[in-house]
Enzyme design. Structure first.
Site, PDB file in Angstrom:
ATOM      1  N   HIS A 292       0.929  -1.115  -0.136  1.00  0.00           N
ATOM      2  CA  HIS A 292      -0.004  -0.082  -0.227  1.00  0.00           C
ATOM      3  C   HIS A 292       0.868   1.184   0.030  1.00  0.00           C
ATOM      4  O   HIS A 292       1.678   1.325   0.963  1.00  0.00           O
ATOM      5  CB  HIS A 292      -0.898  -0.009   1.343  1.00  0.00           C
ATOM      6  CG  HIS A 292      -2.114   0.934   1.263  1.00  0.00           C
ATOM      7  ND1 HIS A 292      -1.860   2.459   1.367  1.00  0.00           N
ATOM      8  CD2 HIS A 292      -3.410   0.868   1.194  1.00  0.00           C
ATOM      9  CE1 HIS A 292      -2.717   2.901   1.258  1.00  0.00           C
ATOM     10  NE2 HIS A 292      -3.900   2.257   1.048  1.00  0.00           N
ATOM     11  N   HIS A 335      -1.667   2.858  11.785  1.00  0.00           N
ATOM     12  CA  HIS A 335      -0.411   3.974  11.653  1.00  0.00           C
ATOM     13  C   HIS A 335      -0.528   4.712  12.652  1.00  0.00           C
ATOM     14  O   HIS A 335      -1.641   5.250  13.394  1.00  0.00           O
ATOM     15  CB  HIS A 335      -1.281   4.836  10.299  1.00  0.00           C
ATOM     16  CG  HIS A 335      -0.011   5.671   9.864  1.00  0.00           C
ATOM     17  ND1 HIS A 335      -0.534   6.858   9.067  1.00  0.00           N
ATOM     18  CD2 HIS A 335       1.309   5.653   9.925  1.00  0.00           C
ATOM     19  CE1 HIS A 335       0.783   7.552   8.685  1.00  0.00           C
ATOM     20  NE2 HIS A 335       1.612   6.679   9.348  1.00  0.00           N
ATOM     21  N   HIS A 365      -6.966  12.723  13.537  1.00  0.00           N
ATOM     22  CA  HIS A 365      -6.132  11.843  14.476  1.00  0.00           C
ATOM     23  C   HIS A 365      -4.906  12.613  14.475  1.00  0.00           C
ATOM     24  O   HIS A 365      -4.227  12.958  13.682  1.00  0.00           O
ATOM     25  CB  HIS A 365      -5.852  10.588  13.428  1.00  0.00           C
ATOM     26  CG  HIS A 365      -7.032   9.967  13.243  1.00  0.00           C
ATOM     27  ND1 HIS A 365      -7.361   9.346  11.794  1.00  0.00           N
ATOM     28  CD2 HIS A 365      -8.232   9.593  14.036  1.00  0.00           C
ATOM     29  CE1 HIS A 365      -8.534   8.587  12.006  1.00  0.00           C
ATOM     30  NE2 HIS A 365      -9.029   8.820  13.123  1.00  0.00           N
ATOM     31  N   HIS A 371      -4.681   4.954  14.589  1.00  0.00           N
ATOM     32  CA  HIS A 371      -5.672   4.889  13.945  1.00  0.00           C
ATOM     33  C   HIS A 371      -5.606   3.825  12.741  1.00  0.00           C
ATOM     34  O   HIS A 371      -4.469   3.398  12.189  1.00  0.00           O
ATOM     35  CB  HIS A 371      -6.270   6.265  13.500  1.00  0.00           C
ATOM     36  CG  HIS A 371      -4.915   6.995  12.414  1.00  0.00           C
ATOM     37  ND1 HIS A 371      -3.915   7.721  13.208  1.00  0.00           N
ATOM     38  CD2 HIS A 371      -4.756   6.984  11.000  1.00  0.00           C
ATOM     39  CE1 HIS A 371      -3.234   8.073  12.016  1.00  0.00           C
ATOM     40  NE2 HIS A 371      -3.708   7.882  10.764  1.00  0.00           N
TER      41      HIS A 371
END
Length: 443
Positions: A292, A335, A365, A371
């Site tokens: 990703h 993350h 965040h 999160h």
């Protein structure tokens, strides 16, 4: 609004004349002794005079009356607009807001400026270093009122309702799934056709730029030709009842009165202009093998800090695209980030949280706060068959990312009554899949 015309390009040297007054721009100089049509020459500077040429921003406006013709400024109520970041104690928790409430026009008339509410931010308007994130909720047009921001640039993201924005440079129609930038010092008046809502990223002391492309090459992401700037349009209108100029200065609002419209610019030239951009024009870059890629590949605009590669603020979008990565958990990964991340949703459903995160709401965040995908998203995407698929079809989420550690305002935490206090529950059902007996398969 049919018939509006635009100039194409990002940061170009433009010139424009209202067709009713051909030849309004002086030839060969900026400030002649007598301007064509008896106009006044006025320069609007967006940078210090001595900035290097690539960073030097200014435009020359040729107007019926200069903007200095107004009564003195007086303090005005600023409602829920603020740059005070110590209203409440720091709170590092993940935060999510339900869609912000648009006031009913039958109960109260609220225009764009009156409908601005500061949600969070950091920094200082006086030292011109920092940002603020606002939402706007309004139901009526600004009438004989205009706004200019002496503190910084406004990046406006409409979510519901189109905005017809009149500026000193001309008119822009900005619809949901488009954005616009009104740079510091530019006067504007916002008209709406009904209930309207959206987001505003304010940056103090810096301007938005296109990000460097690096190994991507010469093309990709937001292409310069897709940015549109208005063409000159003027009105020569006296306002006997008084025209109100609203000035945001050092975080406070001030008003002054004048007897004429400020949108009396017959022609202009320069590279310091308002502009708009349609998010569907973004050329998406994505992984085509595995893993990703970081969300920086979705950056539309950036406001740079003095540290190389570190932004005061980035505007990032998550548009419809193909997902083809093999052997990969395709949604955003879990993350903890050294940057602050505020997310909003223009339409549809965000891929990592299909429920709870709604159009017209938002989430924050904070720096180093964990999160990532909710339980349902994780379970679904660790067991699904990986095939080429359209991701985020019919949706548009975005992110304001900043190197500043942002404080939430009292309005954002309490007054708006839209804070979703159940947000953390979306991760409560995450369970351990640890298997100490697992061994790699022999092939």
């Amino acid at each position: 609004m049919a018939g509006l015309k635009y100039l194409s390009g990002f940061g170009n040297e433009f010139s424009s004349e209202d067709p009713r007054c051909p030849g309004a721009l002086p030839e060969g100089q900026n400030n002649p002794q007598v301007c064509p049509y008896g106009l006044y020459a006025e320069q609007l500077s967006g940078s210090a005079f001595t900035c290097p040429r690539p960073a030097n921003k200014r435009s020359w406006l040729y107007r019926i009356l200069p903007s200095v013709k107004h009564k003195p400024f007086s303090p005005a109520p600023r409602g829920h607009l603020t740059d005070t970041w110590d209203q409440v104690k720091p709170d590092p928790n993940q935060m999510r807001w339900l869609p912000f409430t648009i006031p009913a026009s039958s109960e109260t008339q609220v225009d764009f400026v009156a409908g601005l509410h500061t949600l969070c931010g950091a920094g200082d308007t006086r030292t011109r270093s920092g940002i603020a994130i606002h939402v706007y909720t309004c139901n009526t047009s600004m009438v004989d009122r205009c706004f200019n921001n002496s503190d910084g640039d406004f990046l406006i993201v409409p979510q519901q309702g189109e905005l017809l924005i009149t500026t000193e440079f001309g008119k822009m129609l900005v619809e949901p799934n488009e954005i616009c930038v009104i740079q510091a010092g530019m006067r504007c008046s916002v008209a709406v056709s009904g209930p309207s809502r959206g987001y505003v990223l304010e940056v103090y002391g810096a301007h938005f730029e296109l990000p460097d492309l690096g190994p991507i090459g010469a093309n990709g992401l937001a292409n310069p030709r897709d940015f549109l700037c208005p063409v000159a349009w003027y009105e020569d209108r006296e306002v006997s009842t008084g025209y109100t100029v609203i000035n945001k200065y050092q975080g406070a609002l001030f008003t002054s009165q004048q007897d004429h419209s400020p949108f009396n610019v017959v022609g202009w030239h320069g590279n310091y202009t308002p502009y708009k951009y349609h998010l569907e024009n973004f050329m998406v870059i994505n992984s085509v093998a595995f893993d990703h890629a970081d969300p920086s590949i979705f950056t539309v605009l950036t406001a740079r800090s003095t540290r190389p590669g570190v932004a005061i603020a980035d505007f990032v979008i998550f548009p419809p695209r193909w997902g083809v990565a093999d052997r990969t958990f395709r949604p955003p990964y879990y993350h903890r980030n050294c940057m602050s991340e505020f997310m909003g949703l223009i339409k549809g459903h965000y891929e990592a949280k299909a429920e709870g995160f709604q159009p017209g709401g938002g989430s924050l965040h904070s720096i180093m706060t964990p999160h990532g995908p909710d339980t349902d998203c994780f379970e679904k995407n660790t067991t699904s068959t990986l095939e080429p698929e359209r991701v985020a079809e019919g949706t548009m989420a975005f992110m304001f990312e900043s190197s500043f550690s942002m404080a939430v305002t009292e309005w954002g935490l309490e007054t708006c009554q839209r804070l979703d206090k159940s947000y953390s529950q979306c991760w409560e059902d995450l369970r351990s899949h640890f298997n100490p007996s697992w061994r790699p398969s022999k092939q």
